[in-house]
Design a protein around this motif. Structure first.
Motif, PDB file in Angstrom:
ATOM      1  N   LYS A  26       0.837  -1.213   0.000  1.00 50.99           N
ATOM      2  CA  LYS A  26       0.000   0.000   0.000  1.00 50.99           C
ATOM      3  C   LYS A  26       0.867   1.257   0.000  1.00 50.99           C
ATOM      4  O   LYS A  26       0.535   2.257  -0.642  1.00 50.99           O
ATOM      5  N   TYR A  27       1.956   1.214   0.732  1.00 55.18           N
ATOM      6  CA  TYR A  27       2.904   2.331   0.786  1.00 55.18           C
ATOM      7  C   TYR A  27       3.453   2.643  -0.609  1.00 55.18           C
ATOM      8  O   TYR A  27       3.491   3.789  -1.038  1.00 55.18           O
ATOM      9  N   ARG A  28       3.864   1.616  -1.309  1.00 52.88           N
ATOM     10  CA  ARG A  28       4.402   1.803  -2.656  1.00 52.88           C
ATOM     11  C   ARG A  28       3.337   2.351  -3.602  1.00 52.88           C
ATOM     12  O   ARG A  28       3.626   3.213  -4.432  1.00 52.88           O
ATOM     13  N   VAL A  29       2.109   1.868  -3.489  1.00 53.86           N
ATOM     14  CA  VAL A  29       1.012   2.369  -4.320  1.00 53.86           C
ATOM     15  C   VAL A  29       0.780   3.848  -4.022  1.00 53.86           C
ATOM     16  O   VAL A  29       0.528   4.640  -4.935  1.00 53.86           O
ATOM     17  N   PHE A  30       0.885   4.224  -2.745  1.00 52.27           N
ATOM     18  CA  PHE A  30       0.746   5.632  -2.354  1.00 52.27           C
ATOM     19  C   PHE A  30       1.745   6.499  -3.124  1.00 52.27           C
ATOM     20  O   PHE A  30       1.463   7.633  -3.479  1.00 52.27           O
ATOM     21  N   TYR A  31       2.941   5.941  -3.386  1.00 52.20           N
ATOM     22  CA  TYR A  31       3.970   6.655  -4.133  1.00 52.20           C
ATOM     23  C   TYR A  31       3.947   6.295  -5.622  1.00 52.20           C
ATOM     24  O   TYR A  31       4.974   6.286  -6.294  1.00 52.20           O
ATOM     25  N   ASN A  32       2.754   6.016  -6.114  1.00 49.32           N
ATOM     26  CA  ASN A  32       2.487   5.824  -7.552  1.00 49.32           C
ATOM     27  C   ASN A  32       3.220   4.654  -8.191  1.00 49.32           C
ATOM     28  O   ASN A  32       3.555   4.699  -9.375  1.00 49.32           O
ATOM     29  N   GLN A  33       3.467   3.620  -7.413  1.00 54.25           N
ATOM     30  CA  GLN A  33       4.039   2.396  -7.951  1.00 54.25           C
ATOM     31  C   GLN A  33       2.911   1.386  -8.173  1.00 54.25           C
ATOM     32  O   GLN A  33       1.885   1.430  -7.500  1.00 54.25           O
ATOM     33  N   LYS A  34       3.120   0.472  -9.092  1.00 54.33           N
ATOM     34  CA  LYS A  34       2.123  -0.566  -9.346  1.00 54.33           C
ATOM     35  C   LYS A  34       2.124  -1.555  -8.183  1.00 54.33           C
ATOM     36  O   LYS A  34       3.193  -1.888  -7.650  1.00 54.33           O
ATOM     37  N   PRO A  35       0.958  -2.037  -7.785  1.00 55.95           N
ATOM     38  CA  PRO A  35       0.915  -3.038  -6.712  1.00 55.95           C
ATOM     39  C   PRO A  35       1.725  -4.270  -7.105  1.00 55.95           C
ATOM     40  O   PRO A  35       1.692  -4.701  -8.255  1.00 55.95           O
ATOM     41  N   ASN A  36       2.453  -4.812  -6.137  1.00 60.07           N
ATOM     42  CA  ASN A  36       3.202  -6.041  -6.359  1.00 60.07           C
ATOM     43  C   ASN A  36       3.521  -6.627  -4.983  1.00 60.07           C
ATOM     44  O   ASN A  36       4.636  -6.479  -4.474  1.00 60.07           O
ATOM     45  N   LEU A  37       2.519  -7.249  -4.405  1.00 57.82           N
ATOM     46  CA  LEU A  37       2.631  -7.773  -3.044  1.00 57.82           C
ATOM     47  C   LEU A  37       3.779  -8.767  -2.919  1.00 57.82           C
ATOM     48  O   LEU A  37       4.550  -8.710  -1.959  1.00 57.82           O
ATOM     49  N   GLU A  38       3.919  -9.674  -3.871  1.00 56.74           N
ATOM     50  CA  GLU A  38       4.944 -10.704  -3.761  1.00 56.74           C
ATOM     51  C   GLU A  38       6.353 -10.125  -3.836  1.00 56.74           C
ATOM     52  O   GLU A  38       7.231 -10.495  -3.066  1.00 56.74           O
ATOM     53  N   ALA A  39       6.581  -9.184  -4.751  1.00 56.84           N
ATOM     54  CA  ALA A  39       7.908  -8.563  -4.850  1.00 56.84           C
ATOM     55  C   ALA A  39       8.210  -7.741  -3.598  1.00 56.84           C
ATOM     56  O   ALA A  39       9.341  -7.757  -3.099  1.00 56.84           O
ATOM     57  N   GLY A  40       7.211  -7.047  -3.082  1.00 58.36           N
ATOM     58  CA  GLY A  40       7.390  -6.283  -1.856  1.00 58.36           C
ATOM     59  C   GLY A  40       7.701  -7.181  -0.675  1.00 58.36           C
ATOM     60  O   GLY A  40       8.562  -6.869   0.152  1.00 58.36           O
ATOM     61  N   ARG A  41       6.990  -8.308  -0.607  1.00 57.07           N
ATOM     62  CA  ARG A  41       7.228  -9.278   0.464  1.00 57.07           C
ATOM     63  C   ARG A  41       8.670  -9.779   0.396  1.00 57.07           C
ATOM     64  O   ARG A  41       9.358  -9.868   1.412  1.00 57.07           O
ATOM     65  N   LYS A  42       9.139 -10.088  -0.807  1.00 50.25           N
ATOM     66  CA  LYS A  42      10.502 -10.571  -0.982  1.00 50.25           C
ATOM     67  C   LYS A  42      11.518  -9.497  -0.569  1.00 50.25           C
ATOM     68  O   LYS A  42      12.511  -9.793   0.096  1.00 50.25           O
ATOM     69  N   PHE A  43      11.266  -8.242  -0.954  1.00 48.59           N
ATOM     70  CA  PHE A  43      12.159  -7.141  -0.593  1.00 48.59           C
ATOM     71  C   PHE A  43      12.266  -7.010   0.924  1.00 48.59           C
ATOM     72  O   PHE A  43      13.367  -6.909   1.479  1.00 48.59           O
ATOM     73  N   ILE A  44      11.127  -7.009   1.611  1.00 46.54           N
ATOM     74  CA  ILE A  44      11.117  -6.887   3.077  1.00 46.54           C
ATOM     75  C   ILE A  44      11.778  -8.102   3.719  1.00 46.54           C
ATOM     76  O   ILE A  44      12.569  -7.971   4.662  1.00 46.54           O
ATOM     77  N   GLU A  45      11.485  -9.276   3.201  1.00 51.38           N
ATOM     78  CA  GLU A  45      12.081 -10.499   3.748  1.00 51.38           C
ATOM     79  C   GLU A  45      13.608 -10.451   3.657  1.00 51.38           C
ATOM     80  O   GLU A  45      14.306 -10.820   4.608  1.00 51.38           O
ATOM     81  N   GLU A  46      14.133  -9.972   2.527  1.00 53.68           N
ATOM     82  CA  GLU A  46      15.584  -9.854   2.378  1.00 53.68           C
ATOM     83  C   GLU A  46      16.169  -8.871   3.393  1.00 53.68           C
ATOM     84  O   GLU A  46      17.226  -9.121   3.971  1.00 53.68           O
ATOM     85  N   ARG A  47      15.508  -7.751   3.606  1.00 55.40           N
ATOM     86  CA  ARG A  47      15.996  -6.785   4.593  1.00 55.40           C
ATOM     87  C   ARG A  47      16.031  -7.438   5.974  1.00 55.40           C
ATOM     88  O   ARG A  47      16.970  -7.233   6.743  1.00 55.40           O
ATOM     89  N   MET A  48      14.982  -8.192   6.303  1.00 53.95           N
ATOM     90  CA  MET A  48      14.914  -8.840   7.615  1.00 53.95           C
ATOM     91  C   MET A  48      15.997  -9.901   7.774  1.00 53.95           C
ATOM     92  O   MET A  48      16.710  -9.922   8.779  1.00 53.95           O
TER      93      MET A  48
END
Length: 156
Positions: A26-48
């Motif tokens: 939702k944050y990324r969509v707020f900044y005019n990015q296309k929704p991509n839950l799976e890619a976002g999940r992977k990005f956050i998982e890598e940071r963690m």
């Protein structure tokens, strides 16, 4: 309606990954990015997994359902001039259903506490020029607009 007795703030880990990923999308969509839950999940998982950021998550529990309300993500950095650690407050998002309930202030307070606990120089952030609500919030709790520097970027 959100009741404060069921609100929790936690350092998000892999157990909270799916909750953070929902908000991150939702944050990324707020900044005019296309929704991509799976890619976002992977990005956050890598940071963690790589301990590359610290994420605080606010949740609200109601009838055995945990609703994510907001998150803040901090990235570590350092000031060479002062030779001190600082934190880049890179991402702050509050779900639309929880806005104006103090969730953002709660997250910012947790970020400040964490910066103090880690003996940091402080926190830095940037926001869009037209994000006046965020600017008012930051200034209301003591953030100062940096008038002494310009921000540049180089895109690849």
């Amino acid at each position: 309606m959100v009741t404060h007795d069921k609100i929790k703030v936690v350092v998000a880990g892999l157990n909270e990954l799916d909750l953070v990923a929902q908000l991150f999308d939702k944050y990324r969509v707020f900044y005019n990015q296309k929704p991509n839950l799976e890619a976002g999940r992977k990005f956050i998982e890598e940071r963690m997994k790589e301990n590359q950021s610290v994420i605080f998550l606010v949740t609200h529990e109601q009838v055995n359902v945990v609703q994510p309300l907001g998150f803040v993500q901090l990235f570590p950095s350092f000031s060479s001039v002062s030779m001190e650690r600082l934190w880049i407050l890179n991402d702050l998002y509050v779900d639309q259903s929880a806005r104006r309930l103090g969730v953002a202030k709660l997250l910012l307070e947790k970020a400040k506490e964490y910066a103090i606990q880690t003996n940091s120089k402080g926190l830095i952030l940037e926001t869009a020029i037209d994000n006046h609500n965020a600017q008012r919030l930051y200034e209301s709790i003591g953030y100062k607009k940096d008038s002494g520097t310009f921000h540049y970027s180089f895109s690849l």
